[in-house]
Design an enzyme around this catalytic site. Structure first.
Site, PDB file in Angstrom:
ATOM      1  N   TRP A  15       0.812  -1.223   0.000  1.00 58.39           N
ATOM      2  CA  TRP A  15       0.000   0.000   0.000  1.00 58.39           C
ATOM      3  C   TRP A  15       0.847   1.276   0.000  1.00 58.39           C
ATOM      4  CZ3 TRP A  15      -4.074  -1.259   4.387  1.00 58.39           C
ATOM      5  CH2 TRP A  15      -4.997  -2.198   3.899  1.00 58.39           C
ATOM      6  N   HIS A 101      13.201  -1.531  -0.639  1.00 58.93           N
ATOM      7  CA  HIS A 101      12.396  -1.066  -1.776  1.00 58.93           C
ATOM      8  C   HIS A 101      13.120   0.113  -2.448  1.00 58.93           C
ATOM      9  CE1 HIS A 101       9.114   0.613  -4.101  1.00 58.93           C
ATOM     10  NE2 HIS A 101       8.500  -0.541  -3.958  1.00 58.93           N
ATOM     11  N   GLU A 150      12.180  -5.751  -9.017  1.00 57.64           N
ATOM     12  CA  GLU A 150      11.367  -4.585  -9.389  1.00 57.64           C
ATOM     13  C   GLU A 150      12.231  -3.558 -10.108  1.00 57.64           C
ATOM     14  OE1 GLU A 150       7.657  -3.982  -6.637  1.00 57.64           O
ATOM     15  OE2 GLU A 150       9.382  -2.951  -5.804  1.00 57.64           O
ATOM     16  N   SER A 196       4.037  -2.141 -11.812  1.00 56.43           N
ATOM     17  CA  SER A 196       2.852  -1.950 -12.656  1.00 56.43           C
ATOM     18  C   SER A 196       2.063  -3.234 -12.911  1.00 56.43           C
ATOM     19  CB  SER A 196       3.237  -1.289 -13.992  1.00 56.43           C
ATOM     20  OG  SER A 196       3.773  -0.006 -13.759  1.00 56.43           O
TER      21      SER A 196
HETATM   22  P1  PGA Z   1       3.403  -0.503  -8.579  1.00 54.88           P
HETATM   23  O1  PGA Z   1       4.385  -0.607  -7.322  1.00 54.88           O
HETATM   24  O2  PGA Z   1       2.650  -1.805  -8.645  1.00 54.88           O
HETATM   25  O3  PGA Z   1       2.515   0.665  -8.260  1.00 54.88           O
HETATM   26  O4  PGA Z   1       4.244  -0.306  -9.767  1.00 54.88           O
HETATM   27  C1  PGA Z   1       5.062  -1.792  -7.008  1.00 54.88           C
HETATM   28  C2  PGA Z   1       6.030  -1.508  -5.912  1.00 54.88           C
HETATM   29  O5  PGA Z   1       6.619  -0.418  -5.906  1.00 54.88           O
HETATM   30  O6  PGA Z   1       6.233  -2.356  -5.031  1.00 54.88           O
END
Ligand code: PGA
Length: 236
Positions: A15, A101, A150, A196
């Protein structure tokens, strides 16, 4: 059933810095009853620290098969570290913690060394660390068994928090990078994809052999959209 070969599929909602307690409870009450009751689907919601306690309670009251995660934790044990959340106390609320992250690395100067210390704290407290890696070069602490690949360019909000910046990676390239990590570290390493992900594209990622789930940011905020994502995963 999700994952025909019985591999676990993680669906993790991140979130970020969003939702009041009332909004968080509304989400749990809408999503909880729709979580597919299949053993190999592992659904986790990572709320803000301020919502963790209430989210945890609501999940217990509803007996929902939903784990709780934090979005960060302290690199130190308890003590004189103003503003930090020590793993040993977070453990009362969470099963898992996102660590490293890209938004923390870029906005708050988090380094690989800090990530490694946080992983140690998590493991010592019995919290599963979910380390986010941004490229094949990002190091992974040896005690890690779950990572999220990511690529920064794929995250929907971008680092400037401007909606619509990111574009999801293509599943083939994400699968080949997931496979690279498994070859380099350990075959049993679980690698999920984030950036995304939504109900339209999740199938492409989950159906790849080396991808063990998804980390969902923006699309996880809306309960209806998150339910759709879970349904796609259950049907695979
Ligand atoms: P997003 O974010 O699905 O909005 O791209 C993923 C994340 O940053 O963990």
């Amino acid at each position: 059933m999700a994952g025909g070969d019985n591999k676990s599929i993680w669906i993790i909602a991140n979130w970020k810095s969003n939702k009041t307690i009332a909004e968080a409870l509304d989400w749990v009450s809408k999503v909880g009853p729709h979580i597919p009751k299949v053993d190999n689907l592992k659904v986790v919601v990572c709320s803000t620290f301020s919502c963790l306690s209430e989210v945890r309670k609501a999940i217990q009251v509803g007996s929902f098969p939903l784990m709780v995660g934090a979005q960060d934790l302290s690199p130190f044990a308890a003590g004189a570290y103003t503003g930090e959340e020590a793993a040993q106390y977070l453990k009362e609320f969470v099963d898992l913690a996102i660590i490293g992250h890209s938004e923390r690395r870029y906005n708050f100067g988090e380094t690989d060394q800090m990530v490694s210390k946080k992983v140690t704290q998590a493991v010592e407290s019995g919290i599963t660390p979910l380390v986010c890696v941004q490229s094949e070069q990002t190091p992974i602490p040896s005690s890690c068994s779950l990572i999220a690949y990511e690529p920064v360019s794929a995250i929907s909000t971008g680092l400037s928090n401007t909606p619509g910046v990111g574009r999801a990676d293509n599943p083939e390239s994400a699968d080949s990078i997931a496979n690279h990590f498994k070859e380099k570290y350990q075959k049993t390493l679980e690698v999920i994809y984030g950036g995304s992900v939504d109900s339209q594209n999740v199938r492409g990622f989950i159906s790849k052999e080396s991808i063990d789930g998804v980390l969902v940011g923006n699309a996880s905020l809306d309960p209806e959209e998150f339910i759709k994502i879970m349904n796609v995963c259950e049907g695979l």
